[in-house]
Write a protein that holds these residues in place. Structure first.
Motif, PDB file in Angstrom:
ATOM      1  N   MET A 173       0.740  -1.487   0.065  1.00 47.47           N
ATOM      2  CA  MET A 173       0.243  -0.256  -0.031  1.00 47.47           C
ATOM      3  C   MET A 173       0.754   1.291  -0.701  1.00 47.47           C
ATOM      4  N   TRP A 174       1.860   0.765   0.570  1.00 50.56           N
ATOM      5  CA  TRP A 174       2.722   2.607   0.875  1.00 50.56           C
ATOM      6  C   TRP A 174       4.035   2.095   0.048  1.00 50.56           C
ATOM      7  N   ALA A 175       4.851   1.739   0.002  1.00 48.33           N
ATOM      8  CA  ALA A 175       5.659   1.000  -0.366  1.00 48.33           C
ATOM      9  C   ALA A 175       6.054   1.940  -1.672  1.00 48.33           C
ATOM     10  N   HIS A 176       5.371   1.975  -3.163  1.00 51.55           N
ATOM     11  CA  HIS A 176       6.180   2.968  -3.663  1.00 51.55           C
ATOM     12  C   HIS A 176       6.150   4.019  -3.158  1.00 51.55           C
ATOM     13  N   TRP A 177       5.588   4.819  -2.899  1.00 47.91           N
ATOM     14  CA  TRP A 177       5.885   6.100  -2.207  1.00 47.91           C
ATOM     15  C   TRP A 177       6.633   6.051  -2.129  1.00 47.91           C
ATOM     16  N   PHE A 178       6.968   5.793  -0.588  1.00 49.44           N
ATOM     17  CA  PHE A 178       9.007   6.293  -0.402  1.00 49.44           C
ATOM     18  C   PHE A 178       9.409   6.178  -1.183  1.00 49.44           C
ATOM     19  N   ASP A 179       9.609   4.794  -2.174  1.00 45.61           N
ATOM     20  CA  ASP A 179      10.569   4.516  -3.450  1.00 45.61           C
ATOM     21  C   ASP A 179      10.374   5.907  -4.095  1.00 45.61           C
ATOM     22  N   ALA A 303     -10.284   1.365  -4.731  1.00 40.32           N
ATOM     23  CA  ALA A 303     -11.123   1.024  -5.397  1.00 40.32           C
ATOM     24  C   ALA A 303     -11.026   0.311  -6.655  1.00 40.32           C
ATOM     25  N   ASP A 304      -9.784   0.249  -7.291  1.00 40.21           N
ATOM     26  CA  ASP A 304      -8.889  -0.248  -8.359  1.00 40.21           C
ATOM     27  C   ASP A 304      -8.694  -2.380  -8.456  1.00 40.21           C
ATOM     28  N   ALA A 305      -8.405  -2.180  -6.726  1.00 40.48           N
ATOM     29  CA  ALA A 305      -7.287  -3.092  -6.260  1.00 40.48           C
ATOM     30  C   ALA A 305      -8.137  -4.526  -6.066  1.00 40.48           C
ATOM     31  N   THR A 306      -7.873  -5.849  -6.094  1.00 40.95           N
ATOM     32  CA  THR A 306      -8.350  -6.863  -5.823  1.00 40.95           C
ATOM     33  C   THR A 306      -8.789  -7.296  -4.491  1.00 40.95           C
ATOM     34  N   SER A 382      -8.509   8.610 -11.768  1.00 40.24           N
ATOM     35  CA  SER A 382      -8.117   8.047 -11.096  1.00 40.24           C
ATOM     36  C   SER A 382      -9.400   7.237 -10.170  1.00 40.24           C
ATOM     37  N   ARG A 383     -10.085   6.575 -10.185  1.00 38.19           N
ATOM     38  CA  ARG A 383     -10.644   6.394  -8.717  1.00 38.19           C
ATOM     39  C   ARG A 383     -10.323   5.169  -7.574  1.00 38.19           C
ATOM     40  N   ASN A 384      -8.703   5.666  -7.240  1.00 41.81           N
ATOM     41  CA  ASN A 384      -8.349   5.616  -6.114  1.00 41.81           C
ATOM     42  C   ASN A 384      -7.765   6.219  -4.983  1.00 41.81           C
ATOM     43  N   ALA A 389       0.991   1.377  -7.174  1.00 36.05           N
ATOM     44  CA  ALA A 389       1.426   1.126  -7.599  1.00 36.05           C
ATOM     45  C   ALA A 389       1.511   1.273  -9.082  1.00 36.05           C
ATOM     46  N   ALA A 390       0.087  -0.088  -9.267  1.00 35.40           N
ATOM     47  CA  ALA A 390      -0.261  -0.282 -10.330  1.00 35.40           C
ATOM     48  C   ALA A 390      -1.016   1.054 -11.364  1.00 35.40           C
ATOM     49  N   ASP A 391      -1.326   1.820 -10.660  1.00 31.66           N
ATOM     50  CA  ASP A 391      -2.234   3.356 -11.639  1.00 31.66           C
ATOM     51  C   ASP A 391      -1.496   3.819 -12.583  1.00 31.66           C
ATOM     52  N   PRO A 392      -2.399   3.479 -13.367  1.00 36.18           N
ATOM     53  CA  PRO A 392      -1.400   4.734 -14.432  1.00 36.18           C
ATOM     54  C   PRO A 392      -1.278   6.479 -13.764  1.00 36.18           C
ATOM     55  N   ALA A 393      -2.097   6.500 -12.816  1.00 29.89           N
ATOM     56  CA  ALA A 393      -1.848   8.126 -12.229  1.00 29.89           C
ATOM     57  C   ALA A 393      -1.242   8.068 -11.501  1.00 29.89           C
TER      58      ALA A 393
END
Length: 407
Positions: A173-179, A303-306, A382-384, A389-393
């Motif tokens: 949920m957060w790892a890509h934010w900090f990267d 919203a767009d997660a599995t 986006s809906r999220n 990480a997979a969101d094109p936005a």
């Protein structure tokens, strides 16, 4: 295969004790991701088929490919890898995964590394530096956990629930934010009071308390002037801080943010009723920790997660705070209001929001852009509520953030 201790790069993996360490400091990884890493390292002599991983990690239960992808991403982040930076775990398209780094093996009976007296530091994904978690005291004496990561000019991120400094670096949920946020800069972040590694038992959660907590953190780090990022309800805290301390905030970035909580912004009987129903459902759900409620709660953020990712979000939310505090957060955030002071923000402000945010309506971004004088608004497709990480936005968000901070 019997347990052993594998050494690769700066990492040590004890497959018997199920422990991953970096330079002697433990890296916390969720169990399924750690099982995946252990299996790949133990079978590093070959490409492990996806079907084998699904069967191994399922322990007799069905595992979805989406869940496997999430655990693979988490395992990679724990050892500094990513989908593009595959120095340890390589995806062999159409076949499976292969642990490709050179590893040496020692006995599992070797003594475990000595415990460190400080809170464990977690390696940053894709970075060589350590992150050390420290503590300071807020005005009312509440213990606040904070951390600095990366090198370069500072960026301070206000706390927002959900967070846990010791887990966030390896949480999908957060790892890509900090990267992304630590790229060519130093990120300063901290856990909300009542949450993560900050004090769990606290007298109150008012907006003034949250602003005081932020002030205590930047004082402890030694920052005089800095850009400030507010995400979700952390945006209201960032607005309040920038309004009260214009001499310290150079630039303000708000995403998924709002000026008024759901109860405050309700403008008619129908909206007030909907806000109350939402809060009543949250009260019942957080008290019972009902799985269906927590999955619904997760779907508002992602919203767009599995469904598997929603379940991972729910499991993570249980780790970040107690059910009682979770309810206190929701009640307080529903009443938050910075609309009367937002006009006092004098620094350049960038507001980024998903057009179809399922948690905070885009109207709240429009209100913030109207209230803050020197602001600009960017709406992303986006809906999220929180960009995945997979969101094109997500890369678009990072690009706008980087350009704005570089001006």
């Amino acid at each position: 295969m019997g347990g052993a201790v594998y050494h690769f790069g700066q990492y040590e993996l004890d497959t018997e004790r199920r422990r991953l360490s970096r330079d002697g400091q433990r890296v916390h990884v969720e169990p399924q991701a750690l099982d995946l890493l252990c299996h790949l390292v133990e079978h590093r002599d070959r490409v492990v088929p996806k079907e084998e991983l699904l069967a191994t990690l399922g322990h007799g239960h069905t595992v979805t490919e989406a869940a496997l992808a999430t655990w693979l991403r988490t395992a990679r982040l724990a050892i500094g890898d990513s989908g593009t930076r595959q120095q340890f775990i390589r995806t062999v398209r159409g076949h499976g995964c292969h642990f490709v780094a050179r590893a040496t093996v020692t006995s599992a009976d070797a003594p475990a590394p000595p415990a460190t007296p400080t809170v464990p530091a977690v390696a940053a994904a894709g970075q060589a530096d350590h992150e050390v978690i420290r503590f300071c005291r807020s005005v009312d004496g509440t213990r606040i956990a904070y951390a600095t990561t990366g090198d370069g000019p500072p960026l301070v991120k206000t706390a927002n629930w959900l967070s846990h400094l010791d887990l966030d670096r390896t949480t999908p949920m957060w790892a890509h934010w900090f990267d992304g946020l630590t790229r060519d800069r130093q990120l300063v972040r901290y856990d909300e009071r009542g949450c993560g590694l900050s004090a769990r038992t606290v007298p109150s959660f008012t907006l003034d308390d949250l602003v005081d907590d932020l002030d205590s953190v930047v004082d402890a780090v030694g920052l005089d002037r800095f850009p400030l990022l507010g995400v979700s309800q952390g945006g209201a805290v960032a607005v309040a801080y920038a309004a009260r301390h214009p001499e310290r905030v150079s630039r303000l970035v708000l995403t998924a943010a709002y000026a008024r909580g759901q109860q405050i912004r309700a403008g008619n009987d129908a909206e007030r009723y909907a806000a109350q129903v939402d809060l009543n459902i949250a009260r019942a759900g957080w008290r019972s920790q009902d799985t269906s409620f927590l999955r619904f709660f997760a779907s508002q953020f992602l919203a767009d997660a599995t469904p598997a990712e929603w379940d991972a979000f729910a499991a993570y939310s249980r780790q970040t705070t107690s059910p009682a505090n979770g309810l206190r957060f929701l009640e307080e955030f529903a009443r938050i209001d910075v609309s009367h002071i937002a006009h006092r923000v004098t620094c350049p402000t960038l507001i980024i929001h998903s057009r179809d945010d399922a948690r905070v309506p885009v109207a709240q971004a429009l209100e913030l852009a109207t209230l803050i004088p020197d602001s600009r608004l960017i709406l992303l497709e986006s809906r999220n509520h929180l960009f995945t990480a997979a969101d094109p936005a997500w890369p678009t968000f990072l690009s706008h953030l980087d350009n704005f901070l570089a001006e």
